[in-house]
Design a protein around this motif. Structure first.
Motif, PDB file in Angstrom:
ATOM      1  N   LYS A   8     -16.070  43.417 -68.025  1.00 21.82           N
ATOM      2  CA  LYS A   8     -15.106  42.321 -68.109  1.00 21.82           C
ATOM      3  C   LYS A   8     -14.928  41.655 -66.747  1.00 21.82           C
ATOM      4  O   LYS A   8     -14.875  40.428 -66.659  1.00 21.82           O
ATOM      5  CB  LYS A   8     -13.765  42.827 -68.639  1.00 21.82           C
ATOM      6  CG  LYS A   8     -12.762  41.717 -68.824  1.00 21.82           C
ATOM      7  CD  LYS A   8     -11.445  42.190 -69.370  1.00 21.82           C
ATOM      8  CE  LYS A   8     -10.508  41.000 -69.456  1.00 21.82           C
ATOM      9  NZ  LYS A   8      -9.148  41.349 -69.597  1.00 21.82           N
ATOM     10  N   LEU A   9     -14.847  42.446 -65.678  1.00 24.17           N
ATOM     11  CA  LEU A   9     -14.666  41.894 -64.338  1.00 24.17           C
ATOM     12  C   LEU A   9     -15.870  41.039 -63.938  1.00 24.17           C
ATOM     13  O   LEU A   9     -15.707  39.927 -63.429  1.00 24.17           O
ATOM     14  CB  LEU A   9     -14.438  43.006 -63.315  1.00 24.17           C
ATOM     15  CG  LEU A   9     -14.285  42.549 -61.866  1.00 24.17           C
ATOM     16  CD1 LEU A   9     -13.054  41.658 -61.711  1.00 24.17           C
ATOM     17  CD2 LEU A   9     -14.188  43.754 -60.942  1.00 24.17           C
ATOM     18  N   CYS A  10     -17.071  41.527 -64.180  1.00 23.02           N
ATOM     19  CA  CYS A  10     -18.278  40.757 -63.855  1.00 23.02           C
ATOM     20  C   CYS A  10     -18.338  39.463 -64.664  1.00 23.02           C
ATOM     21  O   CYS A  10     -18.660  38.403 -64.124  1.00 23.02           O
ATOM     22  CB  CYS A  10     -19.532  41.586 -64.120  1.00 23.02           C
ATOM     23  SG  CYS A  10     -19.772  42.921 -62.943  1.00 23.02           S
ATOM     24  N   THR A  11     -18.025  39.551 -65.937  1.00 21.03           N
ATOM     25  CA  THR A  11     -18.038  38.370 -66.799  1.00 21.03           C
ATOM     26  C   THR A  11     -16.985  37.377 -66.342  1.00 21.03           C
ATOM     27  O   THR A  11     -17.259  36.177 -66.230  1.00 21.03           O
ATOM     28  CB  THR A  11     -17.805  38.777 -68.269  1.00 21.03           C
ATOM     29  OG1 THR A  11     -18.839  39.679 -68.653  1.00 21.03           O
ATOM     30  CG2 THR A  11     -17.813  37.575 -69.184  1.00 21.03           C
ATOM     31  N   SER A  12     -15.785  37.849 -66.068  1.00 17.47           N
ATOM     32  CA  SER A  12     -14.725  36.954 -65.600  1.00 17.47           C
ATOM     33  C   SER A  12     -15.122  36.269 -64.308  1.00 17.47           C
ATOM     34  O   SER A  12     -14.942  35.055 -64.153  1.00 17.47           O
ATOM     35  CB  SER A  12     -13.416  37.725 -65.408  1.00 17.47           C
ATOM     36  OG  SER A  12     -12.885  38.104 -66.650  1.00 17.47           O
ATOM     37  N   THR A  13     -15.685  37.023 -63.380  1.00 22.07           N
ATOM     38  CA  THR A  13     -16.095  36.446 -62.097  1.00 22.07           C
ATOM     39  C   THR A  13     -17.141  35.356 -62.306  1.00 22.07           C
ATOM     40  O   THR A  13     -17.037  34.263 -61.727  1.00 22.07           O
ATOM     41  CB  THR A  13     -16.639  37.546 -61.163  1.00 22.07           C
ATOM     42  OG1 THR A  13     -15.607  38.510 -60.960  1.00 22.07           O
ATOM     43  CG2 THR A  13     -17.073  36.976 -59.836  1.00 22.07           C
ATOM     44  N   LEU A  14     -18.143  35.628 -63.130  1.00 21.52           N
ATOM     45  CA  LEU A  14     -19.181  34.636 -63.415  1.00 21.52           C
ATOM     46  C   LEU A  14     -18.568  33.350 -63.962  1.00 21.52           C
ATOM     47  O   LEU A  14     -18.912  32.246 -63.520  1.00 21.52           O
ATOM     48  CB  LEU A  14     -20.194  35.202 -64.418  1.00 21.52           C
ATOM     49  CG  LEU A  14     -21.214  34.207 -64.979  1.00 21.52           C
ATOM     50  CD1 LEU A  14     -22.122  33.660 -63.881  1.00 21.52           C
ATOM     51  CD2 LEU A  14     -22.034  34.863 -66.088  1.00 21.52           C
ATOM     52  N   PHE A  15     -17.650  33.483 -64.907  1.00 26.45           N
ATOM     53  CA  PHE A  15     -17.112  32.281 -65.532  1.00 26.45           C
ATOM     54  C   PHE A  15     -16.052  31.592 -64.675  1.00 26.45           C
ATOM     55  O   PHE A  15     -15.893  30.370 -64.779  1.00 26.45           O
ATOM     56  CB  PHE A  15     -16.645  32.581 -66.964  1.00 26.45           C
ATOM     57  CG  PHE A  15     -17.812  32.684 -67.897  1.00 26.45           C
ATOM     58  CD1 PHE A  15     -18.457  31.556 -68.363  1.00 26.45           C
ATOM     59  CD2 PHE A  15     -18.316  33.925 -68.273  1.00 26.45           C
ATOM     60  CE1 PHE A  15     -19.567  31.638 -69.187  1.00 26.45           C
ATOM     61  CE2 PHE A  15     -19.428  34.027 -69.099  1.00 26.45           C
ATOM     62  CZ  PHE A  15     -20.052  32.883 -69.564  1.00 26.45           C
ATOM     63  N   TYR A  16     -15.374  32.304 -63.790  1.00 21.65           N
ATOM     64  CA  TYR A  16     -14.508  31.632 -62.814  1.00 21.65           C
ATOM     65  C   TYR A  16     -15.361  30.800 -61.862  1.00 21.65           C
ATOM     66  O   TYR A  16     -15.020  29.656 -61.524  1.00 21.65           O
ATOM     67  CB  TYR A  16     -13.658  32.627 -62.023  1.00 21.65           C
ATOM     68  CG  TYR A  16     -12.419  33.114 -62.737  1.00 21.65           C
ATOM     69  CD1 TYR A  16     -11.489  32.223 -63.275  1.00 21.65           C
ATOM     70  CD2 TYR A  16     -12.164  34.478 -62.860  1.00 21.65           C
ATOM     71  CE1 TYR A  16     -10.358  32.677 -63.939  1.00 21.65           C
ATOM     72  CE2 TYR A  16     -11.022  34.941 -63.511  1.00 21.65           C
ATOM     73  CZ  TYR A  16     -10.124  34.030 -64.046  1.00 21.65           C
ATOM     74  OH  TYR A  16      -8.992  34.478 -64.689  1.00 21.65           O
ATOM     75  N   ILE A  17     -16.471  31.363 -61.418  1.00 19.71           N
ATOM     76  CA  ILE A  17     -17.397  30.621 -60.547  1.00 19.71           C
ATOM     77  C   ILE A  17     -17.936  29.395 -61.283  1.00 19.71           C
ATOM     78  O   ILE A  17     -18.017  28.297 -60.721  1.00 19.71           O
ATOM     79  CB  ILE A  17     -18.536  31.537 -60.054  1.00 19.71           C
ATOM     80  CG1 ILE A  17     -17.982  32.571 -59.071  1.00 19.71           C
ATOM     81  CG2 ILE A  17     -19.667  30.722 -59.411  1.00 19.71           C
ATOM     82  CD1 ILE A  17     -18.944  33.707 -58.738  1.00 19.71           C
ATOM     83  N   SER A  18     -18.290  29.576 -62.552  1.00 18.58           N
ATOM     84  CA  SER A  18     -18.802  28.462 -63.356  1.00 18.58           C
ATOM     85  C   SER A  18     -17.760  27.365 -63.521  1.00 18.58           C
ATOM     86  O   SER A  18     -18.087  26.178 -63.433  1.00 18.58           O
ATOM     87  CB  SER A  18     -19.238  28.961 -64.732  1.00 18.58           C
ATOM     88  OG  SER A  18     -20.305  29.857 -64.621  1.00 18.58           O
ATOM     89  N   ALA A  19     -16.523  27.756 -63.754  1.00 15.96           N
ATOM     90  CA  ALA A  19     -15.449  26.773 -63.890  1.00 15.96           C
ATOM     91  C   ALA A  19     -15.287  25.982 -62.600  1.00 15.96           C
ATOM     92  O   ALA A  19     -15.139  24.747 -62.625  1.00 15.96           O
ATOM     93  CB  ALA A  19     -14.138  27.469 -64.268  1.00 15.96           C
TER      94      ALA A  19
END
Length: 134
Positions: A8-19
Motif C-alpha cells: 500500500k505504501l509503495c502504491t500510494s507513493t507511486l500515485f502521489y508522484i503521478s498526481a
C-alpha cells in the motif's frame, strides 16, 4: 510493517508522484503553453485551446491519481484508466519518435510515462493478488 502495508505504501507513493507530475504538467501547459513552446523552439499548434484542453485532462487525471494514492485498495479499479492514459500518450509519441519527427521536448515525457505505465500495470497485477496475512 507487513507485506500488505508495504504494498500500500509503495502504491500510494507511486500515485502521489503521478498526481504531482501530471498536475504540474497540466498547470504549466494550461497557464503558459506559449512560453513552453517558445522555450523549446517548437512551433505551437494553430490554437492554444488544443494544448489547454489536454492540460485540463492532465489535471483531471492528477485528481484521479491523488484519489488512488489516498486509498489504493478502495480505488484500484481506477488504475486501468491511468494505464490507458499512459499507453495512449506513449503509443502516439513513440510512433513519431521512431519516424524522427517528435520534437525533443516530448521525449522525456514519453520515457517517464512509459515507466509509469509499466509500474501501473505491475501495481494492478499485485493488487489483484490475494492479500497475505502475517
Amino acid at each position: 510493517m507487513n507485506q500488505n502495508e508495504d504494498k500500500k505504501l509503495c502504491t500510494s507513493t507511486l500515485f502521489y508522484i503521478s498526481a504531482l507530475y501530471d498536475g504540474l504538467l497540466g498547470l504549466a501547459f494550461l497557464l503558459a503553453p506559449g512560453q513552453i513552446f517558445d522555450y523549446f523552439h517548437v512551433p505551437p499548434p494553430n490554437h492554444m485551446g488544443y494544448v489547454q484542453f489536454a492540460a485540463l485532462l492532465l489535471l483531471i487525471f492528477a485528481v484521479m491519481f491523488y484519489q488512488i494514492a489516498r486509498d489504493p485498495l478502495k480505488n484500484k479499479d481506477l488504475i486501468i484508466y491511468g494505464i490507458l492514459l499512459k499507453i495512449s500518450y506513449c503509443s502516439v509519441t513513440t510512433v513519431y519518435w521512431l519516424q524522427g519527427t517528435l520534437p525533443g521536448m516530448w521525449k522525456p515525457f514519453t520515457i517517464c510515462d512509459a515507466i509509469m505505465g509499466v509500474l501501473y500495470i505491475w501495481v494492478q497485477m499485485k493488487l489483484a493478488q490475494k492479500p497475505t496475512h502475517e
